[in-house]
Design a protein around this motif. Structure first.
Motif, PDB file in Angstrom:
ATOM      1  N   SER A 101       5.980 -19.849 -27.223  1.00  0.00           N
ATOM      2  CA  SER A 101       5.164 -19.248 -25.990  1.00  0.00           C
ATOM      3  C   SER A 101       5.926 -18.652 -24.963  1.00  0.00           C
ATOM      4  CB  SER A 101       3.926 -20.070 -25.684  1.00  0.00           C
ATOM      5  OG  SER A 101       3.202 -20.451 -26.851  1.00  0.00           O
ATOM      6  N   LYS A 102       5.480 -17.830 -24.051  1.00  0.00           N
ATOM      7  CA  LYS A 102       6.421 -17.492 -22.962  1.00  0.00           C
ATOM      8  C   LYS A 102       5.466 -17.733 -21.652  1.00  0.00           C
ATOM      9  CE  LYS A 102       9.083 -14.145 -25.631  1.00  0.00           C
ATOM     10  NZ  LYS A 102       9.276 -12.861 -26.179  1.00  0.00           N
ATOM     11  N   GLY A 103       6.010 -18.394 -20.706  1.00  0.00           N
ATOM     12  CA  GLY A 103       5.067 -18.542 -19.697  1.00  0.00           C
ATOM     13  C   GLY A 103       5.387 -19.734 -18.857  1.00  0.00           C
ATOM     14  N   ILE A 104       4.646 -19.733 -17.674  1.00  0.00           N
ATOM     15  CA  ILE A 104       4.952 -21.188 -16.888  1.00  0.00           C
ATOM     16  C   ILE A 104       3.576 -21.631 -16.750  1.00  0.00           C
ATOM     17  CG2 ILE A 104       5.441 -22.041 -14.715  1.00  0.00           C
ATOM     18  CD1 ILE A 104       7.797 -20.085 -14.448  1.00  0.00           C
ATOM     19  N   ASP A 105       3.084 -22.834 -16.871  1.00  0.00           N
ATOM     20  CA  ASP A 105       1.818 -23.310 -17.025  1.00  0.00           C
ATOM     21  C   ASP A 105       1.433 -23.483 -15.446  1.00  0.00           C
ATOM     22  OD1 ASP A 105      -0.580 -24.761 -17.991  1.00  0.00           O
ATOM     23  OD2 ASP A 105       0.443 -26.874 -16.998  1.00  0.00           O
ATOM     24  N   LEU A 106       0.424 -22.670 -14.976  1.00  0.00           N
ATOM     25  CA  LEU A 106      -0.331 -22.615 -13.854  1.00  0.00           C
ATOM     26  C   LEU A 106      -0.617 -23.833 -13.086  1.00  0.00           C
ATOM     27  CD1 LEU A 106      -0.743 -20.617 -11.651  1.00  0.00           C
ATOM     28  CD2 LEU A 106      -2.948 -19.941 -12.818  1.00  0.00           C
ATOM     29  N   VAL A 276       5.042 -18.322 -10.671  1.00  0.00           N
ATOM     30  CA  VAL A 276       6.390 -18.467 -10.393  1.00  0.00           C
ATOM     31  C   VAL A 276       6.373 -18.322  -8.911  1.00  0.00           C
ATOM     32  CG1 VAL A 276       8.197 -16.651 -10.258  1.00  0.00           C
ATOM     33  CG2 VAL A 276       7.222 -17.140 -12.629  1.00  0.00           C
ATOM     34  N   THR A 277       5.553 -17.573  -8.146  1.00  0.00           N
ATOM     35  CA  THR A 277       5.314 -17.381  -7.022  1.00  0.00           C
ATOM     36  C   THR A 277       5.437 -18.823  -6.143  1.00  0.00           C
ATOM     37  OG1 THR A 277       4.451 -15.327  -7.236  1.00  0.00           O
ATOM     38  CG2 THR A 277       4.267 -16.140  -5.089  1.00  0.00           C
ATOM     39  N   ARG A 278       4.464 -19.687  -6.754  1.00  0.00           N
ATOM     40  CA  ARG A 278       4.367 -20.993  -6.135  1.00  0.00           C
ATOM     41  C   ARG A 278       5.654 -21.638  -6.099  1.00  0.00           C
ATOM     42  NH1 ARG A 278      -0.897 -23.286  -9.202  1.00  0.00           N
ATOM     43  NH2 ARG A 278      -2.261 -21.969  -8.312  1.00  0.00           N
ATOM     44  N   LEU A 279       6.407 -21.569  -7.449  1.00  0.00           N
ATOM     45  CA  LEU A 279       7.586 -22.337  -7.783  1.00  0.00           C
ATOM     46  C   LEU A 279       8.527 -21.803  -6.914  1.00  0.00           C
ATOM     47  CD1 LEU A 279       8.080 -24.370 -10.008  1.00  0.00           C
ATOM     48  CD2 LEU A 279       8.805 -22.549 -11.578  1.00  0.00           C
ATOM     49  N   ALA A 280       8.481 -20.455  -6.586  1.00  0.00           N
ATOM     50  CA  ALA A 280       9.493 -19.824  -5.960  1.00  0.00           C
ATOM     51  C   ALA A 280       9.450 -20.125  -4.278  1.00  0.00           C
ATOM     52  CB  ALA A 280       9.707 -18.366  -5.987  1.00  0.00           C
ATOM     53  N   GLN A 281       8.354 -20.314  -3.846  1.00  0.00           N
ATOM     54  CA  GLN A 281       8.020 -20.683  -2.508  1.00  0.00           C
ATOM     55  C   GLN A 281       8.412 -22.149  -2.470  1.00  0.00           C
ATOM     56  OE1 GLN A 281       3.887 -19.763  -2.417  1.00  0.00           O
ATOM     57  NE2 GLN A 281       4.241 -17.880  -1.358  1.00  0.00           N
ATOM     58  N   GLY A 282       8.010 -23.124  -3.233  1.00  0.00           N
ATOM     59  CA  GLY A 282       8.464 -24.472  -3.448  1.00  0.00           C
ATOM     60  C   GLY A 282      10.086 -24.892  -3.169  1.00  0.00           C
ATOM     61  N   HIS A 283      10.679 -23.839  -3.808  1.00  0.00           N
ATOM     62  CA  HIS A 283      12.328 -23.934  -3.787  1.00  0.00           C
ATOM     63  C   HIS A 283      12.960 -23.029  -2.840  1.00  0.00           C
ATOM     64  CE1 HIS A 283      12.846 -26.621  -7.355  1.00  0.00           C
ATOM     65  NE2 HIS A 283      11.500 -25.895  -7.773  1.00  0.00           N
ATOM     66  N   GLY A 284      12.289 -22.261  -2.082  1.00  0.00           N
ATOM     67  CA  GLY A 284      12.856 -21.462  -1.104  1.00  0.00           C
ATOM     68  C   GLY A 284      13.502 -20.111  -1.316  1.00  0.00           C
ATOM     69  N   ILE A 285      12.879 -19.929  -2.632  1.00  0.00           N
ATOM     70  CA  ILE A 285      13.684 -18.548  -3.257  1.00  0.00           C
ATOM     71  C   ILE A 285      12.696 -17.466  -2.953  1.00  0.00           C
ATOM     72  CG2 ILE A 285      14.233 -17.785  -5.532  1.00  0.00           C
ATOM     73  CD1 ILE A 285      15.701 -19.878  -5.091  1.00  0.00           C
ATOM     74  N   ASP A 286      13.471 -16.171  -2.714  1.00  0.00           N
ATOM     75  CA  ASP A 286      12.775 -14.935  -2.449  1.00  0.00           C
ATOM     76  C   ASP A 286      12.407 -14.128  -3.743  1.00  0.00           C
ATOM     77  OD1 ASP A 286      11.929 -12.961  -0.600  1.00  0.00           O
ATOM     78  OD2 ASP A 286      14.009 -12.119  -0.574  1.00  0.00           O
ATOM     79  N   MET A 287      11.412 -14.049  -3.996  1.00  0.00           N
ATOM     80  CA  MET A 287      10.809 -13.256  -5.038  1.00  0.00           C
ATOM     81  C   MET A 287       9.999 -12.179  -5.057  1.00  0.00           C
ATOM     82  SD  MET A 287      11.247 -16.019  -8.465  1.00  0.00           S
ATOM     83  CE  MET A 287      11.314 -14.947  -9.492  1.00  0.00           C
TER      84      MET A 287
END
Ligand SMILES: NC(=O)C1=CN([C@@H]2O[C@H](COP(=O)(O)OP(=O)(O)OC[C@H]3O[C@@H](n4cnc5c(N)ncnc54)[C@H](OP(=O)(O)O)[C@@H]3O)[C@@H](O)[C@H]2O)C=CC1
Ligand SMILES: O=C(CO)COP(=O)(O)O
Length: 318
Positions: A101-106, A276-287
């Motif tokens: 499967s392809k994805g990130i568990d919400l 991904v948006t949550r993950l990026a925010q948590g790590h301070g990554i611009d996406m």
């Protein structure tokens, strides 16, 4: 030894058909009526019309039939994976579990390897990912995929390769998982561009900047650059952003053109964009592209506002 495939969606069925070239395969589906139909017709008309189920593929509605299988492929959609694993942990723990499967568990922000390790600590987790449409695999068209496992696994690679399915192996499970998960988000974005008639040049720009976003997050989370450059990253991104066979791309086209889209179709990129948006925010990554797609999927922004927001960002170095 029989290989089990749990989940008779398009991809699980296609992999089961391909693996049956090498030996016995067990394909489990949750719906007994669906199983009876497949046993009778030797086809999976619901999920993979056109393909014939070979003789050494056994279809079952009894998940316990997989008890004797050492290698188990997991073909359930990503947002169902966590619950599926915990419900079946007693059966699955101790086995080689290969997530397809392809994805990130919400719910948890985890990829499938982490979900497997949390639910089944005695299992060996692997990921099978890369550019491949189920229909192509089932037809026996040549396909190359990435098999990722934390420990080097040439034996598993040989076991899951078939005359038409060529596997490359890596120990970079983070890179392989993130490539497969994130390309679906960018494929929705590419579909939006095409659906809104913004042109092929805009799609190329978006794929390139989307790939930069994929790399940024993946590197931060410990992936290796060569994995993102390989089949599971760049390869799958190109396939999914350019082919009408892709459900994520077609969903994007519907979003971009304002058309309806069948809610029964599996579109992994929609939930993954949010995760991904949550993950990026948590790590301070611009996406910014992933964030726009999350907002578009949630109907929080219009296509024209999303385009304006992306184009009006401050100018920067490439
Ligand atoms: N299709 C493709 O070309 C490819 C798909 N993938 C990946 O494979 C994964 C599955 O996709 P795909 O096979 O296409 O999906 P499909 O939409 O074809 O099928 C999903 C399957 O999952 C089953 N399912 C859903 N929820 C559960 C559950 N809780 N327990 C058990 N089974 C469940 C469904 O059963 P039911 O029919 O009863 O609803 C259905 O058979 C996705 O992550 C996708 O990204 C990867 C590469 C290629
Ligand atoms: O992952 C895939 C191809 O590699 C299938 O893509 P879709 O889920 O968008 O159809």
């Amino acid at each position: 030894m029989t290989i089990a495939v749990l989940g008779a969606g398009a991809f699980g069925t296609a992999l089961a058909i391909s693996l049956a070239q090498r030996g016995p395969v067990l394909l489990w589906a949750r719906d007994a009526a669906h199983v009876a139909e497949m046993q009778e017709s030797r086809r999976n008309t619901r999920r993979l019309p056109g393909a014939v189920l070979p003789e050494c593929l056994t279809v079952t509605a009894e998940i316990t039939d997989a008890a004797g299988c050492e290698v188990v492929l997991l073909g359930v959609p990503m947002q169902k994976m966590g619950r599926f694993l915990s419900e079946n942990a007693a059966l699955l723990d101790g086995k080689v579990l290969v997530s397809c499967s392809k994805g990130i568990d919400l719910a948890t922000g985890r990829g499938s390897v982490e979900l497997i390790e949390a639910a089944c600590p005695g299992a060996r987790a692997a990921v099978l990912t890369g550019p491949s449409f189920a229909a192509d695999i089932a037809r026996g068209l040549p396909t190359a995929l990435t098999l990722a496992c934390r420990t080097d696994s040439p034996g598993l690679q040989a076991r899951l390769s078939t005359p038409t399915l060529r596997l490359y192996r890596t120990t970079d499970t983070i890179g392989a998982e993130l490539g497969g998960a994130l390309k679906n988000v960018i494929a929705i974005a590419a579909g939006v561009v095409i659906g809104a008639n913004l042109g092929d040049s805009a799609r190329a720009a978006l794929m390139t900047r989307g790939f930069a976003e994929m790399n940024r997050l993946a590197m931060k989370l410990g992936a290796r650059p060569e994995t993102l450059m390989g089949l599971s990253g760049f390869g799958d991104l190109v396939l999914t952003c350019t082919s009408l066979q892709s459900r994520n791309f077609r969903y994007g086209i519907a979003l971009g053109s304002g058309a309806d889209f069948d809610p029964g179709v599996t579109v992994e990129g929609a939930a993954t964009a949010k995760a991904v948006t949550r993950l990026a925010q948590g790590h301070g990554i611009d996406m910014p592209i992933a964030a726009m797609i999350a907002a578009l999927c949630a109907r929080e922004i219009s296509v024209s506002d999303a385009v304006t927001a992306l184009l009006s960002r401050p100018l920067k170095e490439e």
